[in-house]
Design an enzyme around this catalytic site. Structure first.
Site, PDB file in Angstrom:
ATOM      1  N   GLY A  72     -32.777 -26.859  23.752  1.00 54.22           N
ATOM      2  CA  GLY A  72     -32.923 -28.279  24.066  1.00 54.22           C
ATOM      3  C   GLY A  72     -34.195 -28.572  24.840  1.00 54.22           C
ATOM      4  O   GLY A  72     -34.670 -27.749  25.627  1.00 54.22           O
ATOM      5  N   GLY A  73     -34.736 -29.742  24.628  1.00 54.15           N
ATOM      6  CA  GLY A  73     -35.910 -30.204  25.367  1.00 54.15           C
ATOM      7  C   GLY A  73     -36.949 -30.783  24.441  1.00 54.15           C
ATOM      8  O   GLY A  73     -36.769 -30.848  23.223  1.00 54.15           O
ATOM      9  N   ASN A 112     -45.045 -20.393  20.976  1.00 57.66           N
ATOM     10  CA  ASN A 112     -46.410 -19.855  20.878  1.00 57.66           C
ATOM     11  C   ASN A 112     -47.386 -20.701  21.704  1.00 57.66           C
ATOM     12  O   ASN A 112     -48.482 -20.236  22.014  1.00 57.66           O
ATOM     13  CB  ASN A 112     -46.847 -19.777  19.409  1.00 57.66           C
ATOM     14  CG  ASN A 112     -47.141 -21.144  18.802  1.00 57.66           C
ATOM     15  OD1 ASN A 112     -48.246 -21.635  18.891  1.00 57.66           O
ATOM     16  ND2 ASN A 112     -46.141 -21.770  18.193  1.00 57.66           N
ATOM     17  N   TYR A 136     -46.614 -29.254  27.332  1.00 55.05           N
ATOM     18  CA  TYR A 136     -45.479 -28.615  26.642  1.00 55.05           C
ATOM     19  C   TYR A 136     -45.563 -27.094  26.788  1.00 55.05           C
ATOM     20  O   TYR A 136     -44.595 -26.434  27.191  1.00 55.05           O
ATOM     21  CB  TYR A 136     -45.495 -29.056  25.170  1.00 55.05           C
ATOM     22  CG  TYR A 136     -44.614 -28.268  24.241  1.00 55.05           C
ATOM     23  CD1 TYR A 136     -43.234 -28.288  24.384  1.00 55.05           C
ATOM     24  CD2 TYR A 136     -45.168 -27.506  23.207  1.00 55.05           C
ATOM     25  CE1 TYR A 136     -42.418 -27.561  23.524  1.00 55.05           C
ATOM     26  CE2 TYR A 136     -44.367 -26.786  22.346  1.00 55.05           C
ATOM     27  CZ  TYR A 136     -42.995 -26.807  22.507  1.00 55.05           C
ATOM     28  OH  TYR A 136     -42.197 -26.080  21.658  1.00 55.05           O
TER      29      TYR A 136
HETATM   30  P1  NAI Z   1     -36.247 -30.559  17.962  1.00 56.05           P
HETATM   31  O1  NAI Z   1     -37.131 -31.532  18.660  1.00 56.05           O
HETATM   32  O2  NAI Z   1     -35.848 -30.841  16.568  1.00 56.05           O
HETATM   33  O3  NAI Z   1     -34.940 -30.332  18.837  1.00 56.05           O
HETATM   34  C1  NAI Z   1     -34.926 -30.398  20.235  1.00 56.05           C
HETATM   35  C2  NAI Z   1     -33.668 -31.104  20.662  1.00 56.05           C
HETATM   36  O4  NAI Z   1     -33.655 -31.177  22.097  1.00 56.05           O
HETATM   37  C3  NAI Z   1     -33.569 -32.545  20.133  1.00 56.05           C
HETATM   38  O5  NAI Z   1     -32.391 -32.705  19.392  1.00 56.05           O
HETATM   39  C4  NAI Z   1     -33.579 -33.398  21.379  1.00 56.05           C
HETATM   40  O6  NAI Z   1     -32.720 -34.537  21.298  1.00 56.05           O
HETATM   41  C5  NAI Z   1     -33.099 -32.428  22.440  1.00 56.05           C
HETATM   42  N1  NAI Z   1     -33.552 -32.848  23.759  1.00 56.05           N
HETATM   43  C6  NAI Z   1     -34.797 -33.261  24.125  1.00 56.05           C
HETATM   44  N2  NAI Z   1     -34.809 -33.610  25.407  1.00 56.05           N
HETATM   45  C7  NAI Z   1     -33.546 -33.420  25.871  1.00 56.05           C
HETATM   46  C8  NAI Z   1     -32.937 -33.629  27.118  1.00 56.05           C
HETATM   47  N3  NAI Z   1     -33.616 -34.117  28.168  1.00 56.05           N
HETATM   48  N4  NAI Z   1     -31.620 -33.343  27.237  1.00 56.05           N
HETATM   49  C9  NAI Z   1     -30.912 -32.866  26.180  1.00 56.05           C
HETATM   50  N5  NAI Z   1     -31.441 -32.656  24.973  1.00 56.05           N
HETATM   51  C10 NAI Z   1     -32.751 -32.930  24.819  1.00 56.05           C
HETATM   52  O7  NAI Z   1     -36.986 -29.152  18.074  1.00 56.05           O
HETATM   53  P2  NAI Z   1     -36.733 -27.822  17.225  1.00 56.05           P
HETATM   54  O8  NAI Z   1     -37.826 -27.690  16.252  1.00 56.05           O
HETATM   55  O9  NAI Z   1     -35.338 -27.754  16.784  1.00 56.05           O
HETATM   56  O10 NAI Z   1     -36.999 -26.716  18.348  1.00 56.05           O
HETATM   57  C11 NAI Z   1     -35.938 -26.188  19.125  1.00 56.05           C
HETATM   58  C12 NAI Z   1     -36.541 -25.435  20.299  1.00 56.05           C
HETATM   59  O11 NAI Z   1     -37.397 -24.403  19.819  1.00 56.05           O
HETATM   60  C13 NAI Z   1     -37.383 -26.301  21.228  1.00 56.05           C
HETATM   61  O12 NAI Z   1     -37.169 -25.877  22.554  1.00 56.05           O
HETATM   62  C14 NAI Z   1     -38.802 -26.004  20.803  1.00 56.05           C
HETATM   63  O13 NAI Z   1     -39.694 -26.180  21.892  1.00 56.05           O
HETATM   64  C15 NAI Z   1     -38.685 -24.561  20.399  1.00 56.05           C
HETATM   65  N6  NAI Z   1     -39.684 -24.197  19.397  1.00 56.05           N
HETATM   66  C16 NAI Z   1     -39.597 -24.645  18.105  1.00 56.05           C
HETATM   67  C17 NAI Z   1     -40.540 -24.282  17.178  1.00 56.05           C
HETATM   68  C18 NAI Z   1     -40.441 -24.692  15.752  1.00 56.05           C
HETATM   69  O14 NAI Z   1     -41.322 -24.301  14.981  1.00 56.05           O
HETATM   70  N7  NAI Z   1     -39.440 -25.457  15.319  1.00 56.05           N
HETATM   71  C19 NAI Z   1     -41.697 -23.451  17.553  1.00 56.05           C
HETATM   72  C20 NAI Z   1     -41.700 -23.041  18.939  1.00 56.05           C
HETATM   73  C21 NAI Z   1     -40.725 -23.393  19.809  1.00 56.05           C
HETATM   74  C1  15L Z   2     -43.822 -25.577  18.513  1.00 55.23           C
HETATM   75  O1  15L Z   2     -43.636 -25.142  19.648  1.00 55.23           O
HETATM   76  C2  15L Z   2     -43.199 -26.840  18.064  1.00 55.23           C
HETATM   77  O2  15L Z   2     -41.898 -27.002  18.607  1.00 55.23           O
HETATM   78  C3  15L Z   2     -43.124 -26.980  16.568  1.00 55.23           C
HETATM   79  O3  15L Z   2     -42.875 -28.333  16.260  1.00 55.23           O
HETATM   80  C4  15L Z   2     -44.396 -26.492  15.872  1.00 55.23           C
HETATM   81  O4  15L Z   2     -45.408 -27.388  16.113  1.00 55.23           O
HETATM   82  C5  15L Z   2     -44.744 -25.102  16.327  1.00 55.23           C
HETATM   83  O5  15L Z   2     -44.738 -24.952  17.729  1.00 55.23           O
HETATM   84  C6  15L Z   2     -46.097 -24.608  15.834  1.00 55.23           C
HETATM   85  O6  15L Z   2     -46.918 -24.206  16.641  1.00 55.23           O
HETATM   86  O7  15L Z   2     -46.308 -24.617  14.621  1.00 55.23           O
END
Ligand code: NAI
Ligand code: 15L
Length: 266
Positions: A72-73, A112, A136
């Site tokens: 989350g975040g 990353n 971030y």
């Molecule tokens: P996403 O943005 O789809 O999901 C994040 C979720 O966190 C959202 O559903 C949002 O409502 C929730 N959220 C945000 N602020 C909040 C708060 N204050 N309280 C409670 N919930 C909150 O992101 P995704 O792609 O699913 O990523 C999941 C995790 O993995 C994140 O922490 C992201 O930083 C990390 N990540 C993702 C990458 C990717 O390629 N998808 C790459 C690197 C890291």
């Molecule tokens: C992240 O940390 C982000 O959550 C995701 O949305 C992508 O941008 C990913 O890194 C990336 O570097 O491709």
């Protein structure tokens, strides 16, 4: 090993929806949480809406959980204030809850972007200097340090996953290197939940792509073996126009995140 009760934060998000399904066999009950609406609870699920910035609510959220997958975040560059609430306060609240309620294992979605200002082509491992590429990335760097502190003082084990780009498929040339398939994401999280002794471990989250910037050999005890590769998508991605070679997005590992965006305070 099955986790009796697993907390999954960020459950309404892209990766949360994936892991909600794929980690089912790894736990008896999954408590799903997000500040956004989630699909209703099904068998062996609990759904709790909760803002990570709310310390009391997070304390209740963590109560009774045996392990946490903390996704989350804020997941992209945002204003410092948004990052502060969701990521910096949020990760602190998660670990305080874990300490207070005796939860001993966390899988933390770092990124990353904690190392985004290293040059593309440089090979990094868990000991490489962190070089965050924005507010971030800084928040993920903070989460990594915070989790180290909670391990050193309280013995809470953590895997910090420096996830590359976890999407259904890579979208650009950089992602041919940083791509983590959803299958490999699940394998990575599962390995971190089930390894008998996790300690405090930094792992990079990338599939078995042809080209690599990240070496996980210092985390070999976790036994993560990626099985997918970005190669089947290469032709499609390479048909897209390339970035100019002097574009910072083509120079640094964090890609476009390294460029100053609209979120700096004036
Ligand atoms: P996403 O943005 O789809 O999901 C994040 C979720 O966190 C959202 O559903 C949002 O409502 C929730 N959220 C945000 N602020 C909040 C708060 N204050 N309280 C409670 N919930 C909150 O992101 P995704 O792609 O699913 O990523 C999941 C995790 O993995 C994140 O922490 C992201 O930083 C990390 N990540 C993702 C990458 C990717 O390629 N998808 C790459 C690197 C890291
Ligand atoms: C992240 O940390 C982000 O959550 C995701 O949305 C992508 O941008 C990913 O890194 C990336 O570097 O491709």
């Amino acid at each position: 090993m099955t986790v009796p009760k697993l907390l999954l934060t960020g459950a309404a998000g892209a990766l949360g929806k994936v892991l909600r399904e794929s980690l089912k066999p790894d736990c008896r009950v999954m408590r799903l949480s997000d500040k956004a609406a989630m699909a209703p609870a099904r068998e062996n699920e609990e759904v709790v809406e909760c803002d990570l910035a709310d310390k009391k609510a997070v304390d209740e959220l963590v109560r009774g959980c045996d392990a946490i997958v903390h996704l989350g975040g804020v997941s992209v560059e945002k204003s410092f204030e948004e990052v502060l609430d969701g990521n910096i306060r949020g990760v602190f609240h998660i670990y305080e809850g874990a300490r207070r309620h005796g939860c001993k294992r966390v899988v933390f979605a770092s990124s990353n972007h904690a190392i985004g200002f290293h040059k593309q082509g440089e090979m990094l491992d868990a000991n490489s200097l962190r070089r965050p590429d924005g507010y971030y990335g800084l928040s993920k760097s903070y989460g990594e340090d915070l989790s180290r502190f909670y391990f050193d003082r309280y013995g809470i084990e953590t895997a910090c996953l420096r996830i590359g780009s976890s999407f259904p498929e890579p979208k650009d040339r950089r992602m041919l290197i940083t791509w983590l398939s959803y299958g490999d994401l699940t394998r990575l999280v599962r390995a971190c939940l089930t390894v008998p002794k996790l300690g405090h471990t930094i792992l990079y989250g990338a599939s078995a792509n042809r080209d690599k910037w990240w070496d996980n050999s210092l985390a070999s005890h976790v036994g993560f073996e990626p099985q997918d590769s970005s190669e089947p998508f290469r032709a499609k991605v390479e048909a897209l126009p390339p970035l100019a070679p002097d574009d910072p997005a083509a120079i640094y590992q964090g890609g476009a995140f390294v460029k100053a965006g609209p979120f700096e305070s004036s």
